[in-house]
Scaffold this motif. Structure first.
Motif, PDB file in Angstrom:
ATOM      1  N   LEU A  54       0.813  -1.212   0.000  1.00 26.77           N
ATOM      2  CA  LEU A  54       0.000   0.000   0.000  1.00 26.77           C
ATOM      3  C   LEU A  54       0.848   1.265   0.000  1.00 26.77           C
ATOM      4  O   LEU A  54       0.570   2.220  -0.731  1.00 26.77           O
ATOM      5  CB  LEU A  54      -0.932  -0.005   1.216  1.00 26.77           C
ATOM      6  CG  LEU A  54      -1.926   1.152   1.295  1.00 26.77           C
ATOM      7  CD1 LEU A  54      -2.841   1.156   0.084  1.00 26.77           C
ATOM      8  CD2 LEU A  54      -2.737   1.062   2.580  1.00 26.77           C
ATOM      9  N   THR A  55       1.897   1.298   0.813  1.00 28.12           N
ATOM     10  CA  THR A  55       2.731   2.500   0.886  1.00 28.12           C
ATOM     11  C   THR A  55       3.426   2.783  -0.441  1.00 28.12           C
ATOM     12  O   THR A  55       3.612   3.936  -0.823  1.00 28.12           O
ATOM     13  CB  THR A  55       3.778   2.360   2.000  1.00 28.12           C
ATOM     14  OG1 THR A  55       4.490   1.123   1.828  1.00 28.12           O
ATOM     15  CG2 THR A  55       3.130   2.370   3.372  1.00 28.12           C
ATOM     16  N   VAL A  56       3.814   1.711  -1.145  1.00 31.09           N
ATOM     17  CA  VAL A  56       4.455   1.885  -2.448  1.00 31.09           C
ATOM     18  C   VAL A  56       3.466   2.468  -3.449  1.00 31.09           C
ATOM     19  O   VAL A  56       3.799   3.344  -4.247  1.00 31.09           O
ATOM     20  CB  VAL A  56       5.016   0.541  -2.954  1.00 31.09           C
ATOM     21  CG1 VAL A  56       5.565   0.693  -4.369  1.00 31.09           C
ATOM     22  CG2 VAL A  56       6.101   0.034  -2.017  1.00 31.09           C
ATOM     23  N   SER A  57       2.224   2.000  -3.394  1.00 30.93           N
ATOM     24  CA  SER A  57       1.202   2.493  -4.310  1.00 30.93           C
ATOM     25  C   SER A  57       0.929   3.975  -4.076  1.00 30.93           C
ATOM     26  O   SER A  57       0.830   4.759  -5.022  1.00 30.93           O
ATOM     27  CB  SER A  57      -0.092   1.696  -4.117  1.00 30.93           C
ATOM     28  OG  SER A  57      -1.119   2.210  -4.927  1.00 30.93           O
ATOM     29  N   ILE A  58       0.835   4.371  -2.803  1.00 33.48           N
ATOM     30  CA  ILE A  58       0.588   5.778  -2.493  1.00 33.48           C
ATOM     31  C   ILE A  58       1.735   6.648  -2.993  1.00 33.48           C
ATOM     32  O   ILE A  58       1.525   7.723  -3.552  1.00 33.48           O
ATOM     33  CB  ILE A  58       0.387   5.952  -0.977  1.00 33.48           C
ATOM     34  CG1 ILE A  58      -0.884   5.231  -0.526  1.00 33.48           C
ATOM     35  CG2 ILE A  58       0.314   7.439  -0.610  1.00 33.48           C
ATOM     36  CD1 ILE A  58      -1.089   5.224   0.972  1.00 33.48           C
ATOM     37  N   GLY A  59       2.962   6.161  -2.816  1.00 38.20           N
ATOM     38  CA  GLY A  59       4.106   6.913  -3.313  1.00 38.20           C
ATOM     39  C   GLY A  59       4.074   7.073  -4.823  1.00 38.20           C
ATOM     40  O   GLY A  59       4.450   8.122  -5.357  1.00 38.20           O
ATOM     41  N   GLY A  60       3.600   6.040  -5.516  1.00 41.21           N
ATOM     42  CA  GLY A  60       3.547   6.105  -6.964  1.00 41.21           C
ATOM     43  C   GLY A  60       2.532   7.104  -7.492  1.00 41.21           C
ATOM     44  O   GLY A  60       2.655   7.591  -8.634  1.00 41.21           O
ATOM     45  N   LEU A  61       1.538   7.433  -6.686  1.00 36.07           N
ATOM     46  CA  LEU A  61       0.531   8.398  -7.137  1.00 36.07           C
ATOM     47  C   LEU A  61       1.099   9.799  -7.307  1.00 36.07           C
ATOM     48  O   LEU A  61       0.462  10.652  -7.929  1.00 36.07           O
ATOM     49  CB  LEU A  61      -0.629   8.420  -6.132  1.00 36.07           C
ATOM     50  CG  LEU A  61      -1.441   7.131  -6.001  1.00 36.07           C
ATOM     51  CD1 LEU A  61      -2.515   7.288  -4.937  1.00 36.07           C
ATOM     52  CD2 LEU A  61      -2.065   6.748  -7.335  1.00 36.07           C
ATOM     53  N   VAL A  62       2.283  10.056  -6.747  1.00 39.43           N
ATOM     54  CA  VAL A  62       2.884  11.384  -6.830  1.00 39.43           C
ATOM     55  C   VAL A  62       3.551  11.610  -8.186  1.00 39.43           C
ATOM     56  O   VAL A  62       3.749  12.756  -8.606  1.00 39.43           O
ATOM     57  CB  VAL A  62       3.896  11.577  -5.684  1.00 39.43           C
ATOM     58  CG1 VAL A  62       4.577  12.938  -5.754  1.00 39.43           C
ATOM     59  CG2 VAL A  62       3.198  11.414  -4.338  1.00 39.43           C
ATOM     60  N   SER A  63       3.886  10.552  -8.896  1.00 34.26           N
ATOM     61  CA  SER A  63       4.598  10.692 -10.173  1.00 34.26           C
ATOM     62  C   SER A  63       3.878  11.595 -11.171  1.00 34.26           C
ATOM     63  O   SER A  63       4.521  12.426 -11.831  1.00 34.26           O
ATOM     64  CB  SER A  63       4.846   9.314 -10.792  1.00 34.26           C
ATOM     65  OG  SER A  63       5.875   8.643 -10.099  1.00 34.26           O
TER      66      SER A  63
END
Length: 404
Positions: A331-340
């Motif tokens: 989940l944390t990786v997915s949230i970080g990816g939303l910033v791209s």
């Protein structure tokens, strides 16, 4: 089965699964070339895989907290490979989307339970967990090479060949699971006391992992373009920067476990993030070939805490280790990816350097959060169980507490 053999098999199996995380983006150019998919269409394919892979992991983690599911390792590995293998068979966009989504579900199902099994096999060794994490990193990095070797030769019709790593990975995990079952049957032992969940520390850790993810996903998305701009070179300059980014991650994964065994996970992670602040600043502002040095330092700095954060999360939530693994790995990786997309929009409006500059703040936030985190203590009964495992000539010790 000795611990090193178990971790080696699990690490290779981890690589076989994470190949399919990297394979989706690697297939995008071929979907565009052969099927004339537009940016929106291929974005939908990547989003289907990444969101299902990341967001569904906590769901599977919660399920494995209720009941141990070691059979998920071979089944989910096959599911991940089968989805990618079938993605190039049909020309239908809907079917392609469905097959990629199936692969994402397989990847999501694999990670929480594999993290639990790997921790059991490692008997609490941070170094062993580092090797397990390294397997996933290498699998992700190998994916573009594998896809290019298979699909470039004969087009998307050859994607069924991409199922081979899944077949290998599903077989490799079986000896570890059999050894685990034999050990439990021969000496089930008393269940160690799990201890209390430290939800506050786990939430702080999760925010730190999100910040780490923002930096890594942002750089992995744009470092090729940035290197070409800064170095004044062609595609080779960008490819080299991306390769260095992945290679530094592999080194950091192994280094983190060794350092944590001496100084502790929280201390090592805190200093690693502090070093990363300067490294990211170097990537953004230092000109010339030194860019590659700072890319390597950034990658190593981001990956030293990678496996340490996984075991920290499990220790902060000892009664819900599956949930902890699903959140820290997914989940944390997915949230970080939303910033791209935000980084891309800022780059379009201003410049790529300006868009990447805010990434310097992210490891600083992670450093601040780690300054507030305690080093978890292992309950006495768990320590005794671990020592018993160490005295059994490398056999797998009884399962750590997960209260299923």
């Amino acid at each position: 089965m000795r611990r090193n053999a178990s971790i080696t098999l699990l690490a290779v199996g981890h690589a076989c699964v994470d190949i399919y995380q990297g394979a989706v983006a690697s297939l995008v150019p071929f979907f565009v070339a052969e099927r004339a998919y537009g940016y929106a269409a291929v974005s939908g394919i990547v989003l289907a895989a990444s969101l299902l892979s990341s967001v569904a992991q906590p769901v599977f983690g919660a399920l494995t907290d209720r009941r141990a599911m070691p059979w998920l390792l071979p089944v989910s590995t096959l599911l991940g490979g089968l989805g990618i293998a079938l993605s190039g068979v049909s020309g239908s966009y809907a079917l392609t989307l469905a097959f990629v989504a199936v692969s994402g579900v397989g990847v999501a199902a694999y990670h929480p339970e594999s993290a639990r099994v790997a921790r059991l096999a490692s008997r609490g060794s941070h170094s062993a967990m580092g090797w397990f994490s390294l397997g996933g990193n290498l699998g992700f990095a190998v994916a573009p090479l594998m896809v290019a070797a298979v699909v470039a030769a004969g087009g998307l019709r050859l994607t069924p060949l991409l199922v081979v790593p899944a077949l290998v990975g599903s077989v490799l995990c079986l000896p570890v699971l059999r050894a685990l079952e034999r050990k439990r049957s021969a000496d089930p032992g008393p269940a160690p006391v799990a201890g209390r969940d430290d939800t506050v520390s786990f939430v702080k850790l999760s925010f730190a992992v999100v910040c780490r993810s923002v930096v890594f996903v942002g750089l992995s998305t744009f470092i090729s373009l940035y290197a070409k701009q800064r170095m004044g070179g062609g595609a080779a300059a960008g490819t080299a920067a991306l390769f260095v980014l992945y290679l530094g991650g592999a080194v950091g994964s192994v280094l983190g476990g060794g350092l944590a065994g001496r100084w502790g996970r929280v201390t090592v992670s805190r200093w690693s993030y502090l070093v990363t602040v300067g490294a990211v600043a170097g990537v953004v502002f230092v000109p010339g070939p030194a860019l590659y040095l700072f890319v390597a330092l950034t990658s190593a700095g981001l990956y030293v805490p990678f496996s340490l954060q996984l075991t920290l999360g499990q220790d902060y939530l000892p009664t819900r280790v599956g949930t902890a693994g699903g959140i820290t790995l997914g989940l944390t990786v997915s949230i970080g990816g939303l910033v791209s997309p935000l980084i891309g929009s800022l780059a379009d409006a201003m410049s790529l350097r300006t868009a990447l500059a805010p990434l310097i703040l992210m490891p600083a936030v992670s450093w601040l959060l780690f300054r507030t985190l305690p080093e978890p203590t292992v309950p006495p009964s768990a320590t005794a169980a671990r020592q018993k495992g160490d005295d059994s000539d490398g056999a797998l010790s009884p399962a750590p507490p997960d209260h299923r």
